[in-house]
Design an enzyme around this catalytic site. Structure first.
Site, PDB file in Angstrom:
ATOM      1  N   HIS B 119       0.854  -1.222   0.000  1.00  0.00           N
ATOM      2  CA  HIS B 119       0.000   0.000   0.000  1.00  0.00           C
ATOM      3  C   HIS B 119       0.874   1.250   0.000  1.00  0.00           C
ATOM      4  O   HIS B 119       0.695   2.161  -0.817  1.00  0.00           O
ATOM      5  CB  HIS B 119      -0.913  -0.021   1.247  1.00  0.00           C
ATOM      6  CG  HIS B 119      -1.702   1.238   1.434  1.00  0.00           C
ATOM      7  ND1 HIS B 119      -3.020   1.353   1.051  1.00  0.00           N
ATOM      8  CD2 HIS B 119      -1.365   2.439   1.966  1.00  0.00           C
ATOM      9  CE1 HIS B 119      -3.466   2.584   1.322  1.00  0.00           C
ATOM     10  NE2 HIS B 119      -2.479   3.265   1.884  1.00  0.00           N
ATOM     11  N   GLU B 120       1.851   1.327   0.923  1.00  0.00           N
ATOM     12  CA  GLU B 120       2.673   2.540   1.027  1.00  0.00           C
ATOM     13  C   GLU B 120       3.488   2.762  -0.248  1.00  0.00           C
ATOM     14  O   GLU B 120       3.688   3.899  -0.687  1.00  0.00           O
ATOM     15  CB  GLU B 120       3.598   2.444   2.237  1.00  0.00           C
ATOM     16  CG  GLU B 120       2.874   2.319   3.573  1.00  0.00           C
ATOM     17  CD  GLU B 120       1.861   3.437   3.815  1.00  0.00           C
ATOM     18  OE1 GLU B 120       0.925   3.227   4.588  1.00  0.00           O
ATOM     19  OE2 GLU B 120       2.008   4.526   3.210  1.00  0.00           O
ATOM     20  N   HIS B 123       1.825   4.865  -2.680  1.00  0.00           N
ATOM     21  CA  HIS B 123       2.058   6.312  -2.479  1.00  0.00           C
ATOM     22  C   HIS B 123       3.442   6.698  -2.997  1.00  0.00           C
ATOM     23  O   HIS B 123       3.590   7.727  -3.665  1.00  0.00           O
ATOM     24  CB  HIS B 123       1.977   6.652  -0.987  1.00  0.00           C
ATOM     25  CG  HIS B 123       0.625   6.498  -0.381  1.00  0.00           C
ATOM     26  ND1 HIS B 123      -0.502   7.031  -0.961  1.00  0.00           N
ATOM     27  CD2 HIS B 123       0.208   5.841   0.744  1.00  0.00           C
ATOM     28  CE1 HIS B 123      -1.562   6.748  -0.205  1.00  0.00           C
ATOM     29  NE2 HIS B 123      -1.154   6.031   0.836  1.00  0.00           N
ATOM     30  N   HIS B 129      -5.089   7.859  -2.145  1.00  0.00           N
ATOM     31  CA  HIS B 129      -5.998   6.797  -1.690  1.00  0.00           C
ATOM     32  C   HIS B 129      -7.140   6.621  -2.674  1.00  0.00           C
ATOM     33  O   HIS B 129      -7.512   7.548  -3.375  1.00  0.00           O
ATOM     34  CB  HIS B 129      -6.547   7.139  -0.301  1.00  0.00           C
ATOM     35  CG  HIS B 129      -5.531   6.917   0.784  1.00  0.00           C
ATOM     36  ND1 HIS B 129      -5.377   7.763   1.854  1.00  0.00           N
ATOM     37  CD2 HIS B 129      -4.616   5.928   0.943  1.00  0.00           C
ATOM     38  CE1 HIS B 129      -4.404   7.325   2.641  1.00  0.00           C
ATOM     39  NE2 HIS B 129      -3.916   6.209   2.105  1.00  0.00           N
TER      40      HIS B 129
END
Lengths: 79, 367
Positions: B119-120, B123, B129
């Site tokens: 997930h990170e 970014h 998101h």
């Protein structure tokens, strides 16, 4: 002087902290002529939109539940 | 999908990464493997490549921090906020920070390091998101140890930034087409008149009054069940479903797993310890007798007395003539058991005790 029950106060803090962390609440609350309640409701609507929740602008139980889930620390909206 | 503010992205496709320090909860090797797998999630679907470097600082630096660690996002050891990352750029740009005081795992206990890193890194590569609950980039932690597959929304957004991978690999079960021939299923059950087919993390519900089957992720209805079941059956008398995986059984009513489950099949049904998984199961509605098929043998369990019938196991082929292969799944419809083997189903008439029809499994789906 409304007496806020503990749980309620805790929830208010949770909502405030959450919107401060992830929806830039607080940064524009300093301005004098800002209607705090409306700004908060607007931020809540943004958060509810992103999470696919019912868009009420209120910190209803479903919204609170979503706020209390573990999550990523990156804000959901641009600075 | 949304475009991230200012559309930040790396202008090169070959990126490096370095690991600054480690969590005390996992061995170095497990941390390094989790991070490498997380990078592969994104390199599988883009032209991006990631190389770990040791002597110098990578484009993306992954590190564990305690409390206030010099950026705007102080960790506090709470479950609210346990990791964050920075959008592409020099210096802090692209870096991933984890809370050193959090417990990091490589299983489905909080928090799974692979999942959070994947997930990170979204970014770090420029994604904000997503509001798609199924997406990896959805802000809340929704890991549940299923077979991880990148969501279509994540794929669309990262390819909007970097384009598709030059050598696309077929992502397993990103979409499930019930009409492709040769499809086999993990488990098949009846439920209140419906027939539900389970495959990996998907279900296909065949509902008599709907022209098309409903296809969706198992999580939508049963978030607390593991995917990839071995077997499942309906106990219509008590409106209960039972799901099997390995030597465990889950009892479910509607969406809810009943308290105390999963349980061992040995302690719940009385299977001998050498039975470690179930191939297929079906409960005969009229008699309340449940048939468990394991390899070439079968057991019969009485749902009313909650005990195994004596004289079992018996040979399947002996009592179900013509069924002399591994039973993948089985359901009951009216006076028939439908045995599924690979992609073929065999209709076994319980009155005449013989197979009176066979057809391809996808005849259920109006292909």
């Amino acid at each position: 002087f409304p007496v806020i029950q503990d749980g309620l106060q805790k929830n208010v803090k949770t909502v405030w902290k959450y919107l401060e962390n992830y929806y830039n609440l607080g940064k524009n609350m300093q301005a004098k002529n800002v209607n705090g309640k409306e700004v908060m409701a607007e931020k809540l609507r943004q958060m509810q939109q992103l999470f696919g929740l019912k868009v009420t602008g209120n910190s209803d139980p479903e919204t609170l539940r979503a706020m209390k889930k573990p999550r990523c620390g990156v804000p959901d909206v641009a600075p | 999908y949304a475009i991230t503010h200012n559309n930040p992205r790396w202008t090169k496709t070959h990126l490096t990464y370095s690991i600054l320090n480690y969590t005390p909860y996992l061995s170095k090797a497990v941390v390094e493997d989790a991070i490498a797998r997380a990078f592969r999630v994104w390199s599988d679907v883009t032209p991006l490549t990631f190389q770990r470097v040791f002597e110098e600082e990578g484009d993306i630096v992954l590190s564990f921090h305690r409390g206030d660690h010099g950026d705007l996002y102080t960790f506090d050891g709470s479950k609210y906020h346990f990791a964050h990352a920075f959008l592409p750029g020099l210096g802090l740009g692209g870096n991933v920070h984890y809370d050193l005081d959090q417990k990091w795992t490589d299983n489905n206990e909080d928090f799974n390091l692979f999942y959070v890193t994947a997930h990170e890194l979204g970014h770090s590569l420029g994604l904000s998101h997503s509001n798609d609950e199924e997406a990896l980039m959805f802000p809340s932690y929704t890991w549940s140890n299923k077979d991880f597959v990148l969501n279509q929304d994540d794929i669309n957004r990262i390819q909007a930034l970097y384009g598709p991978s030059p050598n696309p690999i077929q992502l397993t079960d990103a979409t499930l087409d019930p009409c492709n021939s040769g499809l086999t299923f993990d488990a098949i059950i009846t439920y209140r008149g419906e027939v539900i087919f389970f495959k990996d993390r998907f279900y296909i519900r065949v509902i008599s009054f709907l022209p098309e089957p409903l296809i969706d992720v198992i999580d939508l209805i049963w978030p607390n069940l593991p995917g990839k079941f071995d077997a499942a059956y309906e106990v219509s008398g008590v409106d209960e479903l039972r799901f099997f995986k390995g030597s465990k059984v889950w009892a479910v009513q509607e969406q809810n797993v009943l308290e105390g489950f999963p349980m061992d099949i040995q302690s719940f049904f009385g299977f001998p310890s050498n039975v470690t998984n179930i191939d297929a199961a079906v409960c005969e509605e009229e008699t309340g007798k449940t048939y468990f098929f394991v390899d070439h043998m079968y057991w019969r369990y009485d749902e009313n007395t909650r005990s195994m019938d004596p004289g079992y196991p018996r040979l399947i082929a002996e009592d179900f003539p013509g069924i002399d292969y591994k039973v993948d799944d089985v359901i009951q419809k009216e006076d028939n058991f439908y045995f599924f083997h690979q992609s073929i189903q065999y209709r076994f008439n319980l009155k005449t005790r013989r197979i009176d029809d066979s057809s391809d499994i996808n005849t259920w789906f109006n292909c």
